[in-house]
Design an enzyme around this catalytic site. Sequence first.
Site, short mmCIF file in Angstrom:
data_model
loop_
_atom_site.label_atom_id
_atom_site.label_comp_id
_atom_site.label_asym_id
_atom_site.label_seq_id
_atom_site.Cartn_x
_atom_site.Cartn_y
_atom_site.Cartn_z
CE LYS A 10 0.90 1.29 4.45
NZ LYS A 10 1.58 2.55 4.83
N GLY A 103 4.57 -6.44 6.34
CA GLY A 103 4.23 -7.35 7.43
C GLY A 103 2.74 -7.49 7.60
CG ASP A 137 -0.90 -0.05 8.17
OD1 ASP A 137 -1.73 0.82 8.47
OD2 ASP A 137 0.30 0.19 7.95
#
EC number: 2.7.1.148
Length: 301
Positions: A10, A103, A137
């Site tokens: 992203k 991650g 996230d």
Amino acid sequence: MSVTVRVPAKVNVQLAVGGARPDGFHDLANVFLAVGLYDEVTVTPATELKITCSGPDAHQVPLDASNLAARAAIALAARHGLSPDVHIHIAKDIPVAGGMAGGSADGAGALLACDTLWGLGSSREELLDICAELGSDVPFSLLGGAALGTGRGELLQALPVGGSFHWVFALADGGLSTPAVYGEFDRLTAHAAVPEPVASPALLAALRDGDATSLAQTVVNDLQPAALSLFPALARTLAVGSEAGALASLVSGSGPTTAFLAKSAASADEIASALLASGTCRAVRLASGPADGATVVAPAV
């Protein structure tokens, strides 16, 4: 039997950060855009939980229970009274510790892969709930596309996007810790009034219209001053990209990857060449967005 899930990186086209909350987190207005750089997470039944990783910078990826992919398998198994006995292999292509949610992507990928492997059929809402427990996230990595994240970023509202945006990402020689960057943000704003974070209406309109020029005029990252304070060399990288024709140049998330919005694919190639020639970064990657979220690409058979 195995399941493979592809999950995107992203870029934050807006990252508005509020002051520190009592729990240590910050309220955000975080406009995510998924881009076409992907990790692939494959899960296979095993006698115990095991993590392996291949690809660029794989040696930087933890292979123990601190890995978000492992935590995702453990969390999902616990909800269903199962043992998380799987081998999770991460084929990594998203930069590590680069502010592009690599991650988090692995956590979302492992969650969807385990749910598919175990035949649980969890709803999207159930999976998003677990994602939110894993990290701010992670929910967006599952959703993909474009979204506004509020709260600490985990409360998502999908956003319409009217076209494709071309990006160049410059990978720095080194990493930045997200907690360290937020800590520096707190230090830099300690004597200032930090406004409540809100999404920019002009930015949301630029996304909706697919207008790269208008988007470039509205992108902002409140963590950028903190990232530059901890990693001053990024300023030169940003300058090179701007001089090479980028419509906008910014630190991606908490950094140290820098992101450059290009007016076209051809312009992206020119920006990438200039960045490589400058010696201010160790590698460049090109990608466009929006991209789909976590997707099963090789289901169990």
